[in-house]
Design a protein around this motif. Sequence first.
Motif, mmCIF file in Angstrom:
data_model
loop_
_atom_site.group_PDB
_atom_site.id
_atom_site.type_symbol
_atom_site.label_atom_id
_atom_site.label_comp_id
_atom_site.label_asym_id
_atom_site.label_seq_id
_atom_site.Cartn_x
_atom_site.Cartn_y
_atom_site.Cartn_z
ATOM 1 N N CYS A 155 -12.765 5.497 10.377
ATOM 2 C CA CYS A 155 -14.148 5.503 9.876
ATOM 3 C C CYS A 155 -14.699 6.911 9.983
ATOM 4 C CB CYS A 155 -14.994 4.540 10.707
ATOM 5 S SG CYS A 155 -16.752 4.608 10.311
ATOM 6 N N HIS A 156 -14.779 7.604 8.840
ATOM 7 C CA HIS A 156 -15.230 8.996 8.893
ATOM 8 C C HIS A 156 -16.730 9.115 9.166
ATOM 9 C CE1 HIS A 156 -15.985 8.235 4.555
ATOM 10 N NE2 HIS A 156 -16.972 9.090 4.728
ATOM 11 N N GLU A 189 -10.383 2.757 3.607
ATOM 12 C CA GLU A 189 -9.786 3.564 4.697
ATOM 13 C C GLU A 189 -9.856 2.809 6.029
ATOM 14 O OE1 GLU A 189 -11.241 7.594 5.038
ATOM 15 O OE2 GLU A 189 -9.711 8.254 3.624
ATOM 16 N N MET A 190 -10.923 2.088 6.218
ATOM 17 C CA MET A 190 -11.056 1.308 7.458
ATOM 18 C C MET A 190 -10.099 0.124 7.429
ATOM 19 S SD MET A 190 -12.773 1.271 10.246
ATOM 20 C CE MET A 190 -12.499 0.152 11.594
ATOM 21 N N THR A 243 -14.058 0.621 -3.442
ATOM 22 C CA THR A 243 -13.295 1.393 -2.452
ATOM 23 C C THR A 243 -14.133 1.798 -1.238
ATOM 24 O OG1 THR A 243 -12.105 2.315 -4.322
ATOM 25 C CG2 THR A 243 -11.808 3.427 -2.217
ATOM 26 N N TRP A 244 -15.407 2.143 -1.491
ATOM 27 C CA TRP A 244 -16.258 2.660 -0.421
ATOM 28 C C TRP A 244 -17.371 1.705 -0.026
ATOM 29 C CZ3 TRP A 244 -14.356 6.208 2.511
ATOM 30 C CH2 TRP A 244 -13.415 7.083 1.978
ATOM 31 N N LYS A 285 -5.704 -5.585 16.628
ATOM 32 C CA LYS A 285 -6.886 -5.959 15.834
ATOM 33 C C LYS A 285 -7.098 -5.001 14.660
ATOM 34 C CE LYS A 285 -9.996 -8.350 18.921
ATOM 35 N NZ LYS A 285 -11.336 -8.287 19.522
ATOM 36 N N GLY A 286 -7.768 -5.511 13.613
ATOM 37 C CA GLY A 286 -8.154 -4.671 12.476
ATOM 38 C C GLY A 286 -7.019 -4.397 11.508
ATOM 39 N N ARG A 287 -7.261 -3.497 10.559
ATOM 40 C CA ARG A 287 -6.286 -3.071 9.555
ATOM 41 C C ARG A 287 -5.768 -4.244 8.710
ATOM 42 N NH1 ARG A 287 -1.627 -1.372 11.426
ATOM 43 N NH2 ARG A 287 -1.207 -0.286 9.489
ATOM 44 N N ALA A 288 -6.650 -5.153 8.340
ATOM 45 C CA ALA A 288 -6.216 -6.335 7.593
ATOM 46 C C ALA A 288 -5.452 -5.946 6.329
ATOM 47 C CB ALA A 288 -7.432 -7.199 7.244
#
Length: 157
Positions: free
Chosen positions: A97-98, A90-91, A83-84, A134-137
């Motif tokens: 991105c915290h 989360e990303m 997960t991390w 972009k992102g969030r696949a």
Amino acid sequence: MDEPKPESVQKMWKYAEAFANKSGTNLHPQREITEAVVLGLASNIDRYGRPLCPCNFYPVKDAEGNWPENLYLPREEEVKRRTWICACDEMQVFKYCHCLLFVNEDGLPITEYLPEDHEGREIYGLIMDPTPEKGRALGRVQEKHRAQLAAAEQPAE
Ligand code: SF4
């Protein structure tokens, strides 16, 4: 703590630059912030074999190998769970991105896709995604799956 190996640091810089580009985010405008996260990721590669997020409070196991109930598992367990591992879930789902490694041009994390009760929304408010294409696949896969399920539940005419 030992300094991370130069090759791990180099690998993480390369990764951070490539992932920022791929996800339509920026590395933090204050280089020392990015550097601290890159060094943390590189240290975790050296110690645990994977780029585990360096910004969480992971519990440690006691002498019997137990650990307290917590949001996070000990590092050795988190590496297995995945997960991390950067880029974390989360990303991949929310583009958030915290650690502030992947941010917008002003150095703020994107919070647009977070649930409203997420602490990122409470801390930063609503920060819109400047590159929604972009992102969030993983988030896109989940949305597609939800849409397919909803369509399948529609009564036939
Ligand atoms: Fe940590 Fe996730 Fe940011 Fe990577 S993307 S630095 S794992 S919060």
